[in-house]
Design a protein around this motif. Structure first.
Motif, PDB file in Angstrom:
ATOM      1  N   THR A 141       0.810  -1.224   0.000  1.00  0.00           N
ATOM      2  CA  THR A 141       0.000   0.000   0.000  1.00  0.00           C
ATOM      3  C   THR A 141       0.839   1.267   0.000  1.00  0.00           C
ATOM      4  OG1 THR A 141      -0.123  -0.075   2.426  1.00  0.00           O
ATOM      5  CG2 THR A 141      -1.911  -1.138   1.192  1.00  0.00           C
ATOM      6  N   VAL A 142       2.152   1.120  -0.096  1.00  0.00           N
ATOM      7  CA  VAL A 142       3.058   2.275  -0.121  1.00  0.00           C
ATOM      8  C   VAL A 142       3.951   2.159  -1.357  1.00  0.00           C
ATOM      9  CG1 VAL A 142       4.891   3.522   1.073  1.00  0.00           C
ATOM     10  CG2 VAL A 142       3.059   2.445   2.392  1.00  0.00           C
ATOM     11  N   VAL A 143       4.058   3.233  -2.122  1.00  0.00           N
ATOM     12  CA  VAL A 143       4.919   3.235  -3.298  1.00  0.00           C
ATOM     13  C   VAL A 143       6.365   3.029  -2.863  1.00  0.00           C
ATOM     14  CG1 VAL A 143       5.744   4.599  -5.252  1.00  0.00           C
ATOM     15  CG2 VAL A 143       3.343   4.742  -4.561  1.00  0.00           C
ATOM     16  N   ASP A 144       7.044   2.075  -3.469  1.00  0.00           N
ATOM     17  CA  ASP A 144       8.426   1.737  -3.117  1.00  0.00           C
ATOM     18  C   ASP A 144       9.356   2.844  -3.613  1.00  0.00           C
ATOM     19  OD1 ASP A 144      10.941   0.647  -2.736  1.00  0.00           O
ATOM     20  OD2 ASP A 144      10.363  -1.360  -3.398  1.00  0.00           O
ATOM     21  N   SER A 145       9.948   3.581  -2.685  1.00  0.00           N
ATOM     22  CA  SER A 145      10.808   4.713  -3.053  1.00  0.00           C
ATOM     23  C   SER A 145      12.131   4.277  -3.671  1.00  0.00           C
ATOM     24  CB  SER A 145      11.075   5.597  -1.827  1.00  0.00           C
ATOM     25  OG  SER A 145      11.732   4.856  -0.807  1.00  0.00           O
ATOM     26  N   VAL A 146      12.465   2.995  -3.520  1.00  0.00           N
ATOM     27  CA  VAL A 146      13.667   2.484  -4.192  1.00  0.00           C
ATOM     28  C   VAL A 146      13.419   2.375  -5.698  1.00  0.00           C
ATOM     29  CG1 VAL A 146      15.236   0.520  -4.396  1.00  0.00           C
ATOM     30  CG2 VAL A 146      14.424   1.249  -2.141  1.00  0.00           C
ATOM     31  N   LEU A 147      12.178   2.039  -6.054  1.00  0.00           N
ATOM     32  CA  LEU A 147      11.831   1.826  -7.457  1.00  0.00           C
ATOM     33  C   LEU A 147      11.263   3.072  -8.132  1.00  0.00           C
ATOM     34  CD1 LEU A 147      10.084  -1.663  -7.139  1.00  0.00           C
ATOM     35  CD2 LEU A 147      12.463  -1.191  -7.770  1.00  0.00           C
ATOM     36  N   TRP A 148      10.533   3.907  -7.364  1.00  0.00           N
ATOM     37  CA  TRP A 148       9.766   4.997  -7.960  1.00  0.00           C
ATOM     38  C   TRP A 148      10.013   6.323  -7.243  1.00  0.00           C
ATOM     39  CZ3 TRP A 148       7.276   3.745 -12.346  1.00  0.00           C
ATOM     40  CH2 TRP A 148       6.923   2.407 -12.550  1.00  0.00           C
ATOM     41  N   SER A 149       9.988   7.394  -8.028  1.00  0.00           N
ATOM     42  CA  SER A 149       9.969   8.751  -7.483  1.00  0.00           C
ATOM     43  C   SER A 149       8.587   9.337  -7.711  1.00  0.00           C
ATOM     44  CB  SER A 149      11.022   9.633  -8.164  1.00  0.00           C
ATOM     45  OG  SER A 149      12.322   9.212  -7.823  1.00  0.00           O
ATOM     46  N   VAL A 150       8.047   9.991  -6.675  1.00  0.00           N
ATOM     47  CA  VAL A 150       6.711  10.565  -6.717  1.00  0.00           C
ATOM     48  C   VAL A 150       6.819  12.083  -6.662  1.00  0.00           C
ATOM     49  CG1 VAL A 150       4.490  10.742  -5.531  1.00  0.00           C
ATOM     50  CG2 VAL A 150       5.687   8.541  -5.615  1.00  0.00           C
ATOM     51  N   THR A 151       6.090  12.766  -7.557  1.00  0.00           N
ATOM     52  CA  THR A 151       6.049  14.231  -7.570  1.00  0.00           C
ATOM     53  C   THR A 151       4.592  14.665  -7.534  1.00  0.00           C
ATOM     54  OG1 THR A 151       8.068  14.292  -8.920  1.00  0.00           O
ATOM     55  CG2 THR A 151       6.766  16.316  -8.779  1.00  0.00           C
TER      56      THR A 151
ATOM     57  N   LYS B 205       2.579  12.525 -10.339  1.00  0.00           N
ATOM     58  CA  LYS B 205       3.509  11.890 -11.288  1.00  0.00           C
ATOM     59  C   LYS B 205       4.320  10.844 -10.555  1.00  0.00           C
ATOM     60  CE  LYS B 205       7.678  12.990 -13.993  1.00  0.00           C
ATOM     61  NZ  LYS B 205       8.558  14.098 -14.484  1.00  0.00           N
ATOM     62  N   ILE B 206       4.521   9.685 -11.210  1.00  0.00           N
ATOM     63  CA  ILE B 206       5.499   8.716 -10.737  1.00  0.00           C
ATOM     64  C   ILE B 206       6.428   8.373 -11.894  1.00  0.00           C
ATOM     65  CG2 ILE B 206       4.041   7.753  -8.917  1.00  0.00           C
ATOM     66  CD1 ILE B 206       3.582   5.320 -10.717  1.00  0.00           C
ATOM     67  N   GLN B 207       7.698   8.176 -11.551  1.00  0.00           N
ATOM     68  CA  GLN B 207       8.699   7.833 -12.565  1.00  0.00           C
ATOM     69  C   GLN B 207       9.665   6.822 -11.969  1.00  0.00           C
ATOM     70  OE1 GLN B 207      11.966  10.683 -14.078  1.00  0.00           O
ATOM     71  NE2 GLN B 207      10.454  10.668 -15.737  1.00  0.00           N
ATOM     72  N   SER B 208       9.991   5.802 -12.748  1.00  0.00           N
ATOM     73  CA  SER B 208      10.918   4.778 -12.256  1.00  0.00           C
ATOM     74  C   SER B 208      12.304   5.387 -12.049  1.00  0.00           C
ATOM     75  CB  SER B 208      10.992   3.604 -13.235  1.00  0.00           C
ATOM     76  OG  SER B 208      11.511   4.010 -14.486  1.00  0.00           O
ATOM     77  N   ASN B 209      12.966   4.966 -10.992  1.00  0.00           N
ATOM     78  CA  ASN B 209      14.308   5.484 -10.706  1.00  0.00           C
ATOM     79  C   ASN B 209      15.364   4.888 -11.624  1.00  0.00           C
ATOM     80  OD1 ASN B 209      13.422   7.142  -8.581  1.00  0.00           O
ATOM     81  ND2 ASN B 209      13.484   5.430  -7.146  1.00  0.00           N
ATOM     82  N   SER B 210      15.072   3.762 -12.215  1.00  0.00           N
ATOM     83  CA  SER B 210      16.006   3.134 -13.146  1.00  0.00           C
ATOM     84  C   SER B 210      15.531   3.334 -14.586  1.00  0.00           C
ATOM     85  CB  SER B 210      16.155   1.643 -12.853  1.00  0.00           C
ATOM     86  OG  SER B 210      14.912   0.987 -12.988  1.00  0.00           O
ATOM     87  N   ARG B 211      16.453   3.249 -15.503  1.00  0.00           N
ATOM     88  CA  ARG B 211      16.157   3.363 -16.927  1.00  0.00           C
ATOM     89  C   ARG B 211      16.388   2.024 -17.609  1.00  0.00           C
ATOM     90  NH1 ARG B 211      16.387   8.667 -19.173  1.00  0.00           N
ATOM     91  NH2 ARG B 211      16.552  10.247 -17.539  1.00  0.00           N
ATOM     92  N   ALA B 212      15.551   1.730 -18.583  1.00  0.00           N
ATOM     93  CA  ALA B 212      15.736   0.494 -19.348  1.00  0.00           C
ATOM     94  C   ALA B 212      16.852   0.710 -20.360  1.00  0.00           C
ATOM     95  CB  ALA B 212      14.442   0.118 -20.052  1.00  0.00           C
TER      96      ALA B 212
END
Length: 199
Positions: free
Chosen positions: A5-15, A42-49
């Motif tokens: 129920t909590v966005v994983d801050s390791v995987l995602w950044s929330v704005t 906004k959510i964006q993955s912290n890693s890039r493919a």
């Protein structure tokens, strides 16, 4: 992708701005604007493919637009950042796909899709959105069917080929509670198991 129920801050950044919220539960994530005009989420993955030349990458997500198309609201989802990438756009009640190169958008509305017979229109149901991309060509799919192809040209479609996953929901002056929901997402690489041959 969205467990707990909590966005994983390791995987995602929330704005967030204004009354915007990101709500996660049951393997889904909702980007909610709230009722304050000008609000966004906004959510964006912290890693890039990583893009490996000679193979193709594929962005894929399952998305629901529970509030449908709403005038004064803009929702984007895809493999992109502020400068480069590919994605889908719901601007008011109009649906488009886009390519972004060095900060400049090329937006293609549904009325100009190369395979319009495969796009029945936007509703409030679950749909699969995919972008398959190589250096100079991209295929956009809706529910596993190609709706538009950007043909091979003489230059790269984007300025950088390594993209994060991004979801954006913005009220452009509107006081309406709009939702962008994802049930899961990933960027996959099509090709061999190894990126270099073994000798």
């Amino acid at each position: 992708t969205f467990s707990g129920t909590v966005v994983d801050s390791v995987l995602w950044s929330v704005t967030l701005a204004g009354s915007g919220q990101v709500l996660q539960t049951g393997g889904e994530v909702d980007l909610v604007t709230g009722l304050v005009a000008g609000s966004s989420a906004k959510i964006q993955s912290n890693s890039r493919a990583r893009f490996q030349y000679g193979t193709a990458n594929s962005f894929r997500t399952v998305v629901v637009l529970p509030t449908g198309g709403v005038s004064g609201n803009v929702r984007r989802w895809g493999a992109f950042d502020t400068q480069n990438g590919y994605g889908f756009l719901m601007d008011g009640t109009g649906f488009s796909i886009f390519v972004k190169k060095n900060g400049s958008y090329t937006v293609i509305p549904s009325s100009s899709f190369s395979q319009p017979e495969n796009f029945p229109g936007i509703d409030t149901n679950v749909h699969i959105y995919e972008v398959l991309y190589v250096t100079t060509k991209a295929w956009f799919l809706f529910d596993r069917k190609v709706i538009h192809i950007i043909p091979t040209g003489n230059a790269s479609l984007v300025g950088l080929h390594d993209h994060p996953i991004t979801f954006e929901n913005t009220n452009t002056g509107l006081s309406h509670d709009c939702v962008l929901r994802s049930l899961g997402t990933a960027i996959l690489r099509y090709g061999g198991e190894f990126t270099a041959p073994e000798y």
